[in-house]
Design an enzyme around this catalytic site. Structure first.
Site, PDB file in Angstrom:
ATOM      1  N   GLU A 150     -10.440   5.652   2.697  1.00  0.00           N
ATOM      2  CA  GLU A 150     -11.041   4.484   3.331  1.00  0.00           C
ATOM      3  C   GLU A 150      -9.944   3.465   3.604  1.00  0.00           C
ATOM      4  OE1 GLU A 150      -9.823   2.752  -0.307  1.00  0.00           O
ATOM      5  OE2 GLU A 150     -10.560   4.771   0.159  1.00  0.00           O
ATOM      6  N   SER A 190       1.796  -9.580  -0.637  1.00  0.00           N
ATOM      7  CA  SER A 190       1.490  -8.148  -0.608  1.00  0.00           C
ATOM      8  C   SER A 190       1.543  -7.523   0.777  1.00  0.00           C
ATOM      9  CB  SER A 190       0.105  -7.905  -1.218  1.00  0.00           C
ATOM     10  OG  SER A 190      -0.878  -8.677  -0.536  1.00  0.00           O
ATOM     11  N   LYS A 217       0.810  -1.226   0.000  1.00  0.00           N
ATOM     12  CA  LYS A 217       0.000   0.000   0.000  1.00  0.00           C
ATOM     13  C   LYS A 217       0.844   1.277   0.000  1.00  0.00           C
ATOM     14  CE  LYS A 217      -4.226  -1.793   0.187  1.00  0.00           C
ATOM     15  NZ  LYS A 217      -5.264  -1.550  -0.826  1.00  0.00           N
TER      16      LYS A 217
END
Length: 435
Positions: A133, A402, A111
């Protein structure tokens, strides 16, 4: 060490057989297989247009790219390595399994890749506050981190159920200075967090920048987030050649909104010898019906959700359906428009993994390789482990790891620990409590 051309990872519009995707209006594909766009209330139309214009300026700006590349190296810790799971592969037999270790990035997931880019863009545009969000909290933590770095305000909207489930990440966001706003409507998870953040954003678009957390939402965010994430695939492609002498036979990644998977897949789209597999949450089982899975591409239908046309899970009234996954970052009834288009054209194959399979893999990777995976990432690995045993021993599978599983430890141990030899109070029943 990867030495990538500075623009290679920020202009992926011509990937896939030379076709420009998306078009100028943000649509992927055409005709019945057209997804994306910008379905917006009138006040947001000029706002998104301005973001599109500014993004197209900076993605070829040497000064912007230089700053981004330097921060990736010095702040994030890129390039992330590729690791061969030798113990796991030996145990399973068949294909060898490799991981792209995005879990080793600063903040613990992929991210940070797009959060860094979005925050730099917001700063260029003179914005004072980042709003977004989050589902599992990894996007929220990454955005709060870059907000602190650039001395910007930060507001994160998170479903009330996810706040309880991912409490360690909530604390991280708060320590970093972000305000965490509970989304208390409906299913109290990721969809409602998006709804809540959009409403708050519309109250002050002048000073705020909505840093959407995946390849979803209105144009230009699906392509923008993809471009910031594409560094994962470009690194992996070069690293894999250096490590093995060739390309992987298959790339796999979990799919919720779709940013980590597109990050890996983008560099391989024109490599016909490389199969691409996205893995969705089957949750408690696809046969259980609404509210028990989040298999959007597997069972959804085209509809408009959160400003984009995409595959969507719908209930009998035609509204977004209730969804479920053990992984909070994947329990979303929609999916990115590029994934929707790639499903129709067949370039990516979409499979599923159940909660039980994912939890088993969570412990298997931890105990075989010393790597605790995020529940989201474990979906891709679960499918890789399932098919590896049926493949030849010279086949190579590359999974995007990830994120790391620190955030999931309490939830997994409390809910599933007894099955894997862990008491609810810790490594043994009756462990002392801190006063």
């Amino acid at each position: 060490m990867c030495d990538l051309a500075p623009t290679a990872h920020l202009d992926n519009s011509k990937s896939l057989n030379g076709a420009t995707q998306p078009d100028a209006d943000g649509f992927f594909g055409s005709g019945d297989s057209q997804y994306g766009g910008a379905f917006l209330p009138p006040p947001l139309v000029p706002v998104m247009k301005e973001i599109d214009i500014e993004y197209n300026k900076i993605k070829h700006d040497p000064e912007f790219l230089s700053e981004l590349i330097e921060l990736r190296k010095r702040f994030v810790g890129r390039p992330s390595p590729i690791y061969e799971c030798k113990n796991l592969s030996d145990k399973i037999g068949g294909a060898r399994i490799y991981l792209k270790r995005e879990d080793l990035n600063h903040t613990g997931s992929h991210k940070i890749n797009h959060c860094l880019g979005e925050a730099l863009l917001a700063k260029r545009m003179g914005k004072k506050k980042l709003i977004a969000e989050t589902g599992a909290g990894q996007h929220g933590v990454a955005l709060a981190t870059v907000a602190s770095l650039f001395q910007m305000e930060c507001e994160i909207h998170m479903g009330e159920l996810d706040i309880k489930k991912e409490w360690p990440n909530v604390r991280r966001m708060q320590v970093l200075g972000a305000t965490v706003v509970p989304a208390t409507e409906g299913g109290k998870s990721l969809k409602e967090a998006v709804d809540s953040a959009f409403m708050a954003y519309m109250s002050d678009t002048e000073s705020m920048f909505f840093a959407i957390g995946s390849t979803v939402g209105p144009h230009p965010f699906p392509s923008m987030v993809r471009d910031f994430q594409a560094i994962v695939g470009y690194e992996a492609k070069q690293q894999f050649k250096e490590l093995t002498g060739g390309l992987p036979d298959m790339c796999l990644a979990c799919v919720g909104g779709g940013c980590n998977s597109l990050g890996l897949f983008s560099a391989f789209l024109d490599d016909d010898t490389v199969k691409l597999v996205g893995v969705e949450p089957a949750g408690r089982g696809l046969d259980k019906g609404e509210g028990h899975h989040s298999a959007t591409l597997t069972l959804g239908k085209p509809a408009v959700l959160h400003g984009m046309k995409c595959y969507t899970l719908l209930n009998e009234n035609g509204d977004p359906a209730a969804v479920h996954s053990c992984a909070s970052g994947l329990d979303y009834p929609g999916v990115g428009p590029q994934h929707s288009w790639m499903k129709d054209m067949g370039r990516v194959k979409y499979e599923t993994a159940t909660d039980d399979e994912v939890i088993s893999v969570f412990f298997e990777l931890s105990r075989m390789e010393g790597i605790i995976p995020a529940l989201e990432s474990a979906h891709g690995l679960a499918y890789a482990m399932k098919i590896a045993k049926e493949m030849p021993t010279d086949a190579k599978l590359l999974v995007n790891m990830s994120g790391r599983g620190d955030k999931d430890l309490d939830y997994v141990c409390d809910k599933y620990g007894n099955k894997f030899g862990i008491g609810k109070d810790g490594m043994f029943a009756g462990a002392p409590k801190n006063d």
